[in-house]
Scaffold this motif. Structure first.
Motif, short mmCIF file in Angstrom:
data_model
loop_
_atom_site.label_atom_id
_atom_site.label_comp_id
_atom_site.label_asym_id
_atom_site.label_seq_id
_atom_site.Cartn_x
_atom_site.Cartn_y
_atom_site.Cartn_z
N ALA A 78 -45.43 56.00 5.42
CA ALA A 78 -44.02 56.35 5.55
C ALA A 78 -44.47 56.75 3.76
O ALA A 78 -44.90 56.02 2.78
CB ALA A 78 -43.38 55.07 5.13
N GLY A 79 -43.06 57.74 2.80
CA GLY A 79 -43.78 57.77 1.73
C GLY A 79 -42.36 58.23 1.11
O GLY A 79 -41.57 58.68 1.32
N TYR A 80 -42.53 57.51 -0.22
CA TYR A 80 -40.57 57.79 -0.80
C TYR A 80 -41.04 58.85 -2.19
O TYR A 80 -42.32 58.70 -3.15
CB TYR A 80 -40.51 56.85 -2.03
N SER A 81 -40.47 60.22 -2.31
CA SER A 81 -40.37 60.59 -3.51
C SER A 81 -41.45 61.12 -3.89
O SER A 81 -42.61 61.85 -2.58
CB SER A 81 -40.08 60.10 -4.93
N LEU A 82 -42.40 61.62 -5.09
CA LEU A 82 -44.09 61.79 -4.55
C LEU A 82 -45.11 61.71 -3.88
O LEU A 82 -46.11 62.58 -3.28
CB LEU A 82 -44.87 60.96 -6.02
N LEU A 102 -42.79 58.98 7.91
CA LEU A 102 -40.83 58.67 7.16
C LEU A 102 -40.61 58.91 5.83
O LEU A 102 -41.94 58.60 4.96
CB LEU A 102 -40.73 57.36 7.90
N LEU A 103 -39.98 59.72 5.44
CA LEU A 103 -40.02 60.82 4.59
C LEU A 103 -38.64 59.65 3.26
O LEU A 103 -37.50 60.52 4.49
CB LEU A 103 -40.43 62.09 4.02
N GLU A 104 -38.95 59.29 2.34
CA GLU A 104 -37.53 58.80 1.30
C GLU A 104 -37.11 59.66 0.44
O GLU A 104 -38.86 60.03 -0.72
CB GLU A 104 -37.95 57.05 1.24
N ASN A 105 -36.20 60.14 0.31
CA ASN A 105 -35.83 61.77 -0.87
C ASN A 105 -36.97 61.86 -1.34
O ASN A 105 -37.99 62.34 -2.67
CB ASN A 105 -35.25 60.40 -1.72
N CYS A 106 -37.31 62.92 -0.62
CA CYS A 106 -38.57 63.49 -0.73
C CYS A 106 -38.25 65.40 -0.84
O CYS A 106 -37.11 65.81 0.12
CB CYS A 106 -39.72 63.45 0.24
N ASP A 209 -28.01 60.48 -3.53
CA ASP A 209 -28.51 61.49 -4.52
C ASP A 209 -28.21 62.99 -3.97
O ASP A 209 -28.45 63.26 -3.04
CB ASP A 209 -30.16 60.77 -4.36
N HIS A 210 -27.35 63.03 -4.66
CA HIS A 210 -26.86 64.65 -3.73
C HIS A 210 -28.10 65.61 -3.98
O HIS A 210 -27.79 66.23 -2.97
CB HIS A 210 -25.71 64.85 -4.89
N LYS A 211 -28.74 65.02 -4.97
CA LYS A 211 -29.84 66.78 -4.36
C LYS A 211 -30.47 66.87 -3.27
O LYS A 211 -30.83 67.48 -2.77
CB LYS A 211 -31.09 66.72 -5.68
N PHE A 212 -31.42 65.33 -3.21
CA PHE A 212 -32.52 65.40 -2.34
C PHE A 212 -31.54 65.04 -1.27
O PHE A 212 -31.63 65.30 0.63
CB PHE A 212 -33.39 63.56 -2.36
N HIS A 213 -30.60 64.14 -0.57
CA HIS A 213 -29.34 64.16 0.59
C HIS A 213 -28.77 65.83 0.65
O HIS A 213 -29.43 66.11 2.09
CB HIS A 213 -28.00 63.51 0.19
N GLN A 214 -28.89 66.79 0.51
CA GLN A 214 -28.31 67.77 0.35
C GLN A 214 -29.55 68.89 0.55
O GLN A 214 -29.24 69.63 1.79
CB GLN A 214 -27.79 69.33 -0.74
N LEU A 215 -30.85 68.60 0.20
CA LEU A 215 -31.57 69.68 0.48
C LEU A 215 -32.28 68.72 2.73
O LEU A 215 -32.05 69.27 2.77
CB LEU A 215 -33.29 68.21 -0.27
N ALA A 216 -32.38 67.24 2.57
CA ALA A 216 -32.79 67.30 4.04
C ALA A 216 -31.32 67.39 4.89
O ALA A 216 -31.65 67.84 5.72
CB ALA A 216 -32.52 65.66 3.63
N LEU A 231 -28.63 56.47 3.98
CA LEU A 231 -28.21 55.20 3.57
C LEU A 231 -27.58 55.91 2.05
O LEU A 231 -27.45 56.58 1.25
CB LEU A 231 -29.15 54.43 3.48
N ASP A 232 -26.48 54.64 2.36
CA ASP A 232 -25.20 54.52 1.19
C ASP A 232 -26.48 53.99 0.29
O ASP A 232 -26.09 52.92 -0.59
CB ASP A 232 -24.22 53.75 1.57
N GLY A 233 -26.67 54.77 -0.86
CA GLY A 233 -27.68 54.67 -1.90
C GLY A 233 -28.14 55.72 -2.98
O GLY A 233 -27.63 56.76 -2.69
N GLY A 234 -29.42 55.36 -3.87
CA GLY A 234 -28.91 56.39 -4.86
C GLY A 234 -31.17 57.38 -4.49
O GLY A 234 -31.22 56.73 -3.11
N HIS A 235 -32.03 57.49 -5.51
CA HIS A 235 -32.77 57.73 -4.89
C HIS A 235 -33.94 56.91 -4.26
O HIS A 235 -35.08 57.55 -3.38
CB HIS A 235 -33.20 58.67 -6.81
N ASN A 236 -34.22 55.75 -5.20
CA ASN A 236 -34.99 54.49 -4.76
C ASN A 236 -34.84 53.43 -3.70
O ASN A 236 -34.30 52.62 -4.30
CB ASN A 236 -35.33 53.92 -6.13
N LEU A 237 -34.03 54.00 -2.36
CA LEU A 237 -33.53 53.22 -1.71
C LEU A 237 -34.20 52.49 -1.20
O LEU A 237 -33.74 50.96 -1.42
CB LEU A 237 -33.00 54.62 -0.58
#
Length: 257
Positions: A78-82, A102-106, A209-216, A231-237
């Motif tokens: 699992a990895g977050y962002s970078l 599993l990728l979080e806001n990637c 996190d509108h940018k990364f949510h839309q990307l997904a 999840l209901d949240g921002g970039h760093n969940l």
């Protein structure tokens, strides 16, 4: 590194984002009793701040070597962002031991025509990390749009946590792993019924996190073979809601035999 040796599950390896280190995952790990969790400090970060890499392929080789040194042959990642982008590249190289991703806001990667502009953008940040006081750079870094969900108190706490970084090391890693240096791995995700049959990929985004949510969401519409979770949240969940994030990880582990 953090681990729980009593787990009967496959090891879960966790990769943090730019400016973080393996300790970022500790609240999540504490909410995952019985799961064998391992965190790695990325090159240029934490205990590996003196280690530099030249790009995604060398970082992939570093990750393979780090897993081998830990005696980890089969694993979930699992990895977050970078950390998510590095995990995705690692998966695209078809490592034999990787069982689930599993990728979080990637970010999956940019089209070729957009990469030069991104390299220039990241070079501006890299020069600032090299030349300016870290606190001043971080104050601007955490005002970028992807961190819009942070209020002033949360932003101040995040800056305080990141002041242990070394500016030159962050700059080097930012240059080596700029989004402009990354291949467009959405193409790999689209091309993978055969990959999907072997490697399940889950993609977790924050609805605020509108940018990364839309990307997904776009990846799903484009026919990429991913399981999109929100999840209901921002970039760093995993930092803002570690127990809910841990619950997602438990569900993911249960669904990926």
């Amino acid at each position: 590194m953090a681990s729980n040796p009593n787990s009967q599950e496959l090891p879960l390896v966790l990769l943090h984002g730019l400016l973080g280190d393996g300790r970022d995952w500790q609240p999540v790990i504490e909410a995952l009793p019985g799961i064998d969790c391992h965190t790695l400090d990325l090159p240029g970060h934490g205990n590996n701040r003196g280690l530099s890499v030249t790009g995604f392929e060398q970082t992939h080789q570093w990750l393979c070597d780090a897993l081998k040194a830990l005696g980890i042959a089969q694993y979930r990642l699992a990895g977050y962002s970078l950390g998510g982008r590095l995990a995705l590249y690692h998966a695209s190289r078809a490592p034999a031991g990787l069982q689930a991703l599993l990728l979080e806001n990637c970010h999956p990667g940019l089209p070729l025509a957009e990469r030069a502009a991104r390299i220039e953008h990241d070079e501006c940040w890299a020069r600032r990390f090299e030349r300016e006081p870290l606190a001043a750079v971080l104050a601007d870094w955490y005002r970028q749009g992807v961190f819009a969900d942070l209020d002033e108190a949360a932003r101040a706490r995040q800056i305080a946590r990141r002041l242990g970084n070394e500016g030159h090391a962050i700059a080097a890693m930012l240059r080596a792993t700029s989004l402009g240096q990354q291949p467009d791995l959405a193409a790999w995700l689209r091309a993978k019924p055969l990959v999907g049959a072997r490697l399940p990929v889950s993609w977790l985004s924050g609805s605020r996190d509108h940018k990364f949510h839309q990307l997904a969401c776009q990846l799903v519409k484009q026919g990429c073979n991913i399981h999109h979770l929100t999840l209901d949240g921002g970039h760093n969940l995993h930092a803002s809601q570690p127990e809910r994030f841990a619950s997602c990880l438990r569900d993911w582990i249960a669904s990926t035999p």
